[in-house]
Design a protein around this motif. Structure first.
Motif, PDB file in Angstrom:
ATOM      1  N   ASP A   1       0.826  -1.212   0.000  1.00 15.84           N
ATOM      2  CA  ASP A   1       0.000   0.000   0.000  1.00 15.84           C
ATOM      3  C   ASP A   1       0.863   1.267   0.000  1.00 15.84           C
ATOM      4  O   ASP A   1       0.359   2.359  -0.258  1.00 15.84           O
ATOM      5  N   PHE A   2       2.158   1.100   0.310  1.00 17.08           N
ATOM      6  CA  PHE A   2       3.065   2.246   0.371  1.00 17.08           C
ATOM      7  C   PHE A   2       3.823   2.372  -0.946  1.00 17.08           C
ATOM      8  O   PHE A   2       4.296   1.380  -1.502  1.00 17.08           O
ATOM      9  N   GLN A   3       3.908   3.589  -1.428  1.00 25.45           N
ATOM     10  CA  GLN A   3       4.676   3.873  -2.647  1.00 25.45           C
ATOM     11  C   GLN A   3       5.902   4.697  -2.256  1.00 25.45           C
ATOM     12  O   GLN A   3       5.759   5.777  -1.657  1.00 25.45           O
ATOM     13  N   ASP A   4       7.098   4.156  -2.574  1.00 27.55           N
ATOM     14  CA  ASP A   4       8.352   4.821  -2.192  1.00 27.55           C
ATOM     15  C   ASP A   4       8.395   5.099  -0.690  1.00 27.55           C
ATOM     16  O   ASP A   4       8.868   6.148  -0.226  1.00 27.55           O
ATOM     17  N   GLY A   5       7.844   4.157   0.069  1.00 27.47           N
ATOM     18  CA  GLY A   5       7.941   4.246   1.521  1.00 27.47           C
ATOM     19  C   GLY A   5       6.936   5.153   2.192  1.00 27.47           C
ATOM     20  O   GLY A   5       7.023   5.387   3.412  1.00 27.47           O
ATOM     21  N   THR A   6       5.952   5.659   1.446  1.00 31.09           N
ATOM     22  CA  THR A   6       4.943   6.533   2.066  1.00 31.09           C
ATOM     23  C   THR A   6       3.563   6.240   1.473  1.00 31.09           C
ATOM     24  O   THR A   6       3.435   5.631   0.417  1.00 31.09           O
ATOM     25  N   ILE A   7       2.519   6.716   2.176  1.00 33.31           N
ATOM     26  CA  ILE A   7       1.149   6.694   1.661  1.00 33.31           C
ATOM     27  C   ILE A   7       0.518   8.036   2.010  1.00 33.31           C
ATOM     28  O   ILE A   7       0.709   8.553   3.118  1.00 33.31           O
ATOM     29  N   ASP A   8      -0.180   8.638   1.061  1.00 31.60           N
ATOM     30  CA  ASP A   8      -0.757   9.954   1.345  1.00 31.60           C
ATOM     31  C   ASP A   8      -2.103   9.828   2.048  1.00 31.60           C
ATOM     32  O   ASP A   8      -2.691   8.749   2.137  1.00 31.60           O
ATOM     33  N   ILE A   9      -2.582  10.956   2.544  1.00 29.18           N
ATOM     34  CA  ILE A   9      -3.817  10.968   3.317  1.00 29.18           C
ATOM     35  C   ILE A   9      -5.007  10.510   2.479  1.00 29.18           C
ATOM     36  O   ILE A   9      -5.927   9.851   2.989  1.00 29.18           O
ATOM     37  N   LEU A  10      -4.983  10.797   1.186  1.00 30.17           N
ATOM     38  CA  LEU A  10      -6.087  10.360   0.324  1.00 30.17           C
ATOM     39  C   LEU A  10      -6.123   8.838   0.232  1.00 30.17           C
ATOM     40  O   LEU A  10      -7.193   8.222   0.288  1.00 30.17           O
ATOM     41  N   GLY A  11      -4.950   8.238   0.108  1.00 34.19           N
ATOM     42  CA  GLY A  11      -4.875   6.780   0.056  1.00 34.19           C
ATOM     43  C   GLY A  11      -5.330   6.140   1.351  1.00 34.19           C
ATOM     44  O   GLY A  11      -6.010   5.104   1.352  1.00 34.19           O
ATOM     45  N   ILE A  12      -4.969   6.771   2.473  1.00 36.12           N
ATOM     46  CA  ILE A  12      -5.396   6.243   3.778  1.00 36.12           C
ATOM     47  C   ILE A  12      -6.913   6.292   3.919  1.00 36.12           C
ATOM     48  O   ILE A  12      -7.540   5.333   4.379  1.00 36.12           O
ATOM     49  N   LEU A  13      -7.510   7.394   3.499  1.00 33.68           N
ATOM     50  CA  LEU A  13      -8.973   7.520   3.604  1.00 33.68           C
ATOM     51  C   LEU A  13      -9.683   6.455   2.781  1.00 33.68           C
ATOM     52  O   LEU A  13     -10.689   5.881   3.219  1.00 33.68           O
ATOM     53  N   VAL A  14      -9.155   6.160   1.588  1.00 35.57           N
ATOM     54  CA  VAL A  14      -9.770   5.140   0.725  1.00 35.57           C
ATOM     55  C   VAL A  14      -9.548   3.747   1.310  1.00 35.57           C
ATOM     56  O   VAL A  14     -10.485   2.940   1.406  1.00 35.57           O
ATOM     57  N   LYS A  15      -8.309   3.448   1.724  1.00 32.72           N
ATOM     58  CA  LYS A  15      -7.997   2.122   2.273  1.00 32.72           C
ATOM     59  C   LYS A  15      -8.794   1.845   3.553  1.00 32.72           C
ATOM     60  O   LYS A  15      -9.181   0.701   3.816  1.00 32.72           O
ATOM     61  N   ALA A  16      -9.044   2.891   4.331  1.00 27.14           N
ATOM     62  CA  ALA A  16      -9.789   2.723   5.581  1.00 27.14           C
ATOM     63  C   ALA A  16     -11.297   2.645   5.354  1.00 27.14           C
ATOM     64  O   ALA A  16     -12.058   2.389   6.290  1.00 27.14           O
ATOM     65  N   GLY A  17     -11.735   2.847   4.110  1.00 30.37           N
ATOM     66  CA  GLY A  17     -13.159   2.789   3.813  1.00 30.37           C
ATOM     67  C   GLY A  17     -13.921   4.019   4.262  1.00 30.37           C
ATOM     68  O   GLY A  17     -15.157   4.012   4.339  1.00 30.37           O
ATOM     69  N   LEU A  18     -13.184   5.108   4.559  1.00 26.45           N
ATOM     70  CA  LEU A  18     -13.840   6.340   4.981  1.00 26.45           C
ATOM     71  C   LEU A  18     -14.325   7.163   3.790  1.00 26.45           C
ATOM     72  O   LEU A  18     -15.180   8.043   3.947  1.00 26.45           O
ATOM     73  N   THR A  19     -13.757   6.906   2.629  1.00 25.95           N
ATOM     74  CA  THR A  19     -14.253   7.492   1.383  1.00 25.95           C
ATOM     75  C   THR A  19     -14.233   6.410   0.310  1.00 25.95           C
ATOM     76  O   THR A  19     -13.458   5.449   0.401  1.00 25.95           O
ATOM     77  N   ALA A  20     -15.054   6.595  -0.714  1.00 24.21           N
ATOM     78  CA  ALA A  20     -15.154   5.586  -1.766  1.00 24.21           C
ATOM     79  C   ALA A  20     -14.104   5.770  -2.855  1.00 24.21           C
ATOM     80  O   ALA A  20     -13.815   4.843  -3.604  1.00 24.21           O
ATOM     81  N   SER A  21     -13.518   6.966  -2.927  1.00 23.17           N
ATOM     82  CA  SER A  21     -12.559   7.247  -3.991  1.00 23.17           C
ATOM     83  C   SER A  21     -11.598   8.340  -3.555  1.00 23.17           C
ATOM     84  O   SER A  21     -11.835   9.045  -2.563  1.00 23.17           O
TER      85      SER A  21
ATOM     86  N   LYS B   1      -6.349  18.517  12.563  1.00 22.37           N
ATOM     87  CA  LYS B   1      -6.958  18.669  11.237  1.00 22.37           C
ATOM     88  C   LYS B   1      -5.894  18.555  10.146  1.00 22.37           C
ATOM     89  O   LYS B   1      -4.796  19.097  10.262  1.00 22.37           O
ATOM     90  N   VAL B   2      -6.240  17.814   9.091  1.00 23.22           N
ATOM     91  CA  VAL B   2      -5.364  17.680   7.928  1.00 23.22           C
ATOM     92  C   VAL B   2      -5.935  18.569   6.828  1.00 23.22           C
ATOM     93  O   VAL B   2      -7.072  18.373   6.389  1.00 23.22           O
ATOM     94  N   SER B   3      -5.143  19.561   6.395  1.00 27.73           N
ATOM     95  CA  SER B   3      -5.638  20.495   5.380  1.00 27.73           C
ATOM     96  C   SER B   3      -4.892  20.381   4.057  1.00 27.73           C
ATOM     97  O   SER B   3      -5.319  20.946   3.055  1.00 27.73           O
ATOM     98  N   ASP B   4      -3.792  19.625   4.042  1.00 30.81           N
ATOM     99  CA  ASP B   4      -2.976  19.478   2.833  1.00 30.81           C
ATOM    100  C   ASP B   4      -3.193  18.084   2.243  1.00 30.81           C
ATOM    101  O   ASP B   4      -2.898  17.078   2.886  1.00 30.81           O
ATOM    102  N   ILE B   5      -3.688  18.025   1.016  1.00 29.50           N
ATOM    103  CA  ILE B   5      -3.969  16.723   0.400  1.00 29.50           C
ATOM    104  C   ILE B   5      -2.686  15.957   0.089  1.00 29.50           C
ATOM    105  O   ILE B   5      -2.726  14.755  -0.207  1.00 29.50           O
ATOM    106  N   LYS B   6      -1.542  16.607   0.185  1.00 25.86           N
ATOM    107  CA  LYS B   6      -0.268  15.940  -0.102  1.00 25.86           C
ATOM    108  C   LYS B   6       0.392  15.377   1.164  1.00 25.86           C
ATOM    109  O   LYS B   6       1.507  14.840   1.090  1.00 25.86           O
ATOM    110  N   THR B   7      -0.282  15.487   2.298  1.00 28.35           N
ATOM    111  CA  THR B   7       0.262  14.950   3.553  1.00 28.35           C
ATOM    112  C   THR B   7       0.499  13.448   3.414  1.00 28.35           C
ATOM    113  O   THR B   7      -0.380  12.711   2.946  1.00 28.35           O
ATOM    114  N   VAL B   8       1.702  12.998   3.795  1.00 29.95           N
ATOM    115  CA  VAL B   8       2.042  11.578   3.670  1.00 29.95           C
ATOM    116  C   VAL B   8       2.457  11.009   5.022  1.00 29.95           C
ATOM    117  O   VAL B   8       2.836  11.749   5.942  1.00 29.95           O
ATOM    118  N   TYR B   9       2.382   9.662   5.103  1.00 29.23           N
ATOM    119  CA  TYR B   9       2.716   8.955   6.330  1.00 29.23           C
ATOM    120  C   TYR B   9       3.652   7.800   5.998  1.00 29.23           C
ATOM    121  O   TYR B   9       3.502   7.140   4.962  1.00 29.23           O
TER     122      TYR B   9
END
Length: 414
Positions: free
Chosen positions: A342-362, A381-389
């Motif tokens: 699920d991690f790309q180049d050692g990170t996953i962004d907040i959008l990917g986390i929301l989708v993987k967690a089933g909190l959003t559909a896309s 609060k997360v305000s930057d869509i580029k935030t990665v983990y």
């Protein structure tokens, strides 16, 4: 207050064939009644809750419940309230589901091993015992002759299916359910049937069949369907049902379902589903604002205790309070696990986390949620869509991701 008066005060009664006779029977513990359950899954769900609670209330008043498992009718499927044909199940699947049902029902009612005179212990009966070996010619000659096709087609349960096509298989369902009542009357002295209000036509078929075949009186009563303030069935959807089995819906998720009911529904649910004194619930009629949140906590705790036990209910409540107070995340919180890929180049962004967690559909839906300020991670609060983990940030207890006020998941690395 008699048991009948309490059922009425709680808003449970819908239609009755003979109110005075039914009142006499259940108030004096003289009713042997049945409620049918089609074993379409290996767990009961919130849609069965009303029936289970009614069985418990009436058994407490000295009446005998019979849980009729539709091992035979389940091979067909009830057309009531549906616009499509149910998926066919094998006998092995149905038998397995029946065993699961009995285990769950035992939390509500006390079962006995056999029919005992004067006992209120419940029986579990499978209609496959008399339906599976029926002789078709004998059945339509002895039973079918008592049913008018013209009258059957006026039943609400068939009208909805007529638009897309009603199979002859499903058309037999009313006759078979009526035959069930006849067999239960003959074999167990069952004098009453209870069910959801959408079952009324089928239940009348049974009382009429008993009258025609045996010259005896039997009674039917429907209970109010559990609908939300928008008129939709609560907890019973073809996608994402709220189950009673903890491996399908965790005690925490079950608690949260009831904790999040609409303000307009909480008092109705307290009256219809809990065993709190009606006087205590009536006092809540004047509650507003934060008091309604307290009422929702009471509802969620009482129902989770009923299904999963007091220890699980307390754990779920403690977890929910911790989460919403900004404290430590609860151990029972629903969790999503991320895999290495699920991690790309050692990170996953907040959008990917929301989708993987089933909190959003896309990802696009996730983007909108972040941009609108509706996403927090560990209460920030997360305000930057580029935030990665990075994976190490999600080790141990992981992170708590919340979308809006009511949707959240703990996200961890496998």
């Amino acid at each position: 207050m008699t048991v009948f008066e309490e059922l009425k005060a709680r808003g449970l009664l819908a239609q009755l064939t003979d109110e005075e006779e039914i009142k006499e029977l259940i108030n004096n513990g003289k009713a042997t009644f049945y409620i049918g359950f089609d074993p379409t899954a290996d767990s009961l769900h919130v849609g069965h809750f009303m029936a289970l609670c009614l069985m418990k209330r009436l058994q407490m008043a000295g009446n005998r419940p019979i849980a009729l498992i539709g091992g035979g009718t389940g091979m067909i499927g009830d057309p009531s309230g549906r616009s499509d044909l149910r998926t066919m199940m094998t006998k092995e699947t149905i038998d397995h589901n029946c065993e699961c049902f009995k285990k769950q029902m035992s939390r509500f009612i006390e079962f006995g091993d056999r029919l005992e005179e004067g006992s209120s212990k419940a029986l579990m009966v499978n209609n496959a015992d008399w339906l599976m070996d029926l002789n078709y010619i004998e059945f339509i000659r002895d039973i079918g002759v008592h049913f008018s096709v013209n009258r059957m087609l006026t039943a609400e349960c068939y009208k909805q299916r007529m638009e897309k096509g009603l199979s002859f298989l499903e058309f037999n369902y009313m006759i078979m359910q009526s035959f069930d009542f006849l067999k239960l009357y003959e074999n167990y002295g069952c004098n009453m049937q209870f069910g959801g209000d959408d079952q009324w036509s089928n239940m009348l078929g049974g009382t009429e069949l008993i009258r025609r075949k045996l010259g005896k009186d039997a009674y039917a009563m429907t209970i109010t369907l559990l609908l939300n303030s928008e008129g939709k069935k609560m907890g019973k959807t073809q996608k994402g049902a709220v189950w009673l089995a903890p491996d399908k819906t965790s005690p925490f998720e079950f608690y949260q379902y009831w904790r999040n009911v609409a303000d307009a529904d909480v008092l109705k649910c307290l009256r219809m589903l809990t065993f709190l004194p009606i006087e205590q619930i009536d006092e809540m009629d004047s509650w507003e604002g934060s008091q309604l949140n307290r009422a929702k906590e009471i509802l969620a705790f009482e129902l989770t205790k009923l299904v999963h036990g007091e220890e699980e209910a307390q754990a779920a409540q403690d977890s929910a309070r911790n989460i919403f107070s900004g404290g430590a995340s609860g151990a029972d919180m629903p969790t999503s696990e991320l895999a290495e890929d699920d991690f790309q180049d050692g990170t996953i962004d907040i959008l990917g986390i929301l989708v993987k967690a089933g909190l959003t559909a896309s990802r696009s839906e996730a983007r909108r949620a972040v941009e609108q300020g509706g996403v927090t991670v560990d209460n920030e609060k997360v305000s930057d869509i580029k935030t990665v983990y990075r994976p190490e940030q999600l080790n141990g207890d992981g992170i708590v991701v919340r979308r809006g006020k009511k949707n959240y998941k703990r996200v961890v690395v496998k």
